[in-house]
Scaffold this motif. Structure first.
Motif, PDB file in Angstrom:
ATOM      1  N   ILE A 239      -3.871   5.344 -62.825  1.00 33.38           N
ATOM      2  CA  ILE A 239      -4.476   4.015 -62.728  1.00 33.38           C
ATOM      3  C   ILE A 239      -3.447   2.905 -62.879  1.00 33.38           C
ATOM      4  O   ILE A 239      -3.784   1.744 -63.076  1.00 33.38           O
TER       5      ILE A 239
ATOM      6  N   LYS B 195      -9.888  -1.590 -65.441  1.00 28.94           N
ATOM      7  CA  LYS B 195      -9.547  -0.622 -64.398  1.00 28.94           C
ATOM      8  C   LYS B 195     -10.582   0.496 -64.298  1.00 28.94           C
ATOM      9  O   LYS B 195     -10.240   1.660 -64.056  1.00 28.94           O
TER      10      LYS B 195
ATOM     11  N   GLU C 115     -10.493   2.089 -60.883  1.00 30.98           N
ATOM     12  CA  GLU C 115      -9.366   3.004 -60.715  1.00 30.98           C
ATOM     13  C   GLU C 115      -9.615   4.322 -61.443  1.00 30.98           C
ATOM     14  O   GLU C 115      -9.241   5.395 -60.946  1.00 30.98           O
TER      15      GLU C 115
END
Length: 341
Positions: free
Chosen positions: A99, A121, A124
């Motif tokens: 990520i 994130k 991700e």
């Protein structure tokens, strides 16, 4: 642990099958479990003779699919991220790197412990673990669906993302044209592990077949699978907790790892264990495309990150330091088969 034990018991009861039948079907999917292992999965508390067996995320998913019983819905987002990470076969360090937070595996640990309620994130993380943001957020209307990792089609020309095997997270050499180190291998012999002709170099040698997948794993061509090894369930579990489909056997060539390994030995590689940690013996793909078996140790506080590569036969091949991105770790060496004398 007690919650998972009850879930396994309820799943078996719901499907109307025995523990032995569940073990048989899991072995067909590449896991190495027997009826005793299933019984330990259903054990809520340790007894004087037996301890409960931890159930991995990959095993939970397999049991859910076999019994058609819904996965236990974890309430905390950290629990679900940990579940998805383990099911994808990633360490915290690997997920952090995937990520874009390489070297910050502590942040993943904080998330999984529930200390970060709104992790950044998230998209991700979902992409890296092949799931969805909705599932990670606990939406019961979204099941955990495995999706093809970006770029797989370009690496395996015959890969078809619509084939049933891909939905199971499996690669079969006859249908997909390759074998991935970060997905469960689907054997011809239930419960067997693939023997890969990587020409693993414990000395000079090279092979151009393996390609690096976007997930960080390595994909071999179907021609690289030259056979399968089937171990008794108890022996498989003593060697590694990884399912048989995630353990690859490769042949050692050369003499730079003598006396530990001889040319012609076959080593078992746990492809679920790619974190160097305190170091050890690993199989890796180097920047020249060679598959090597060496002892690898991360250099503390190196910038850029570096790894020390050691051979057991130091007189033949002295230690050297390389950039970490020059090596793709395939897995840790956990056992060997070789001649005596």
């Amino acid at each position: 642990m007690p919650m998972i034990a009850r879930w396994v018991r309820d799943a078996i009861k719901s499907a109307g099958i025995s523990g032995a039948e569940l073990a048989r079907r899991m072995n067909q999917r590449g896991f190495s479990v027997d009826r005793a292992a299933i019984n330990k999965m259903m054990l809520e508390h340790a007894t004087t003779k037996t301890k409960p067996r931890k159930v991995t995320a990959a095993e939970l998913i397999a049991i859910s699919e076999i019994t058609n019983y819904p996965l236990p819905l974890e309430q905390q987002i950290g629990d679900r991220i940990k579940f998805a990470r383990e099911a994808a076969g990633l360490t915290q360090e690997q997920l952090a790197a995937a990520i874009g937070s390489e070297g910050q595996q502590s942040s993943i640990s904080e998330i999984e412990r529930g200390r970060v309620q709104r992790p950044q994130k998230l998209y991700e993380i979902a992409l890296a673990t092949n799931t969805s943001m909705e599932w990670l957020l606990g939406d019961p209307n979204h099941s955990r669906q495995l999706r093809p990792l970006p770029g797989h089609r370009s690496l395996i020309q015959s890969f078809d993302p619509d084939t049933p095997d891909e939905q199971d997270g499996e690669f079969h050499p006859d249908t997909h044209g390759g074998v991935s180190t970060d997905r469960i291998y689907k054997p011809d012999v239930p419960g067997a592990s693939p023997v890969i002709d990587t020409r693993a170099g414990a000395g000079p040698g090279s092979i151009g077949l393996p390609a690096i997948a976007p997930s960080g794993g390595v994909i071999y061509s179907e021609d690289a699978v030259i056979g399968e090894i089937l171990l008794p369930g108890y022996l498989q579990q003593e060697i590694s907790r990884a399912p048989a489909g995630r353990m690859h056997w490769v042949r050692v060539r050369g003499d730079s790892m003598e006396p530990t390994l001889q040319g012609g030995d076959h080593v078992a590689v746990d492809t679920t264990d790619t974190a160097l940690g305190q170091g050890g013996m690993f199989v890796a793909r180097n920047g020249d495309g060679e598959i090597i078996v060496k002892r690898l140790y991360r250099i503390p506080k190196s910038d850029p990150p570096q790894i020390e590569v050691r051979s057991d036969n130091a007189t033949l091949e002295p230690p050297r330091v390389v950039d970490a991105d020059w090596l793709t770790v395939i897995g840790r060496v956990v056992a060997k088969i070789g001649r005596i004398g």
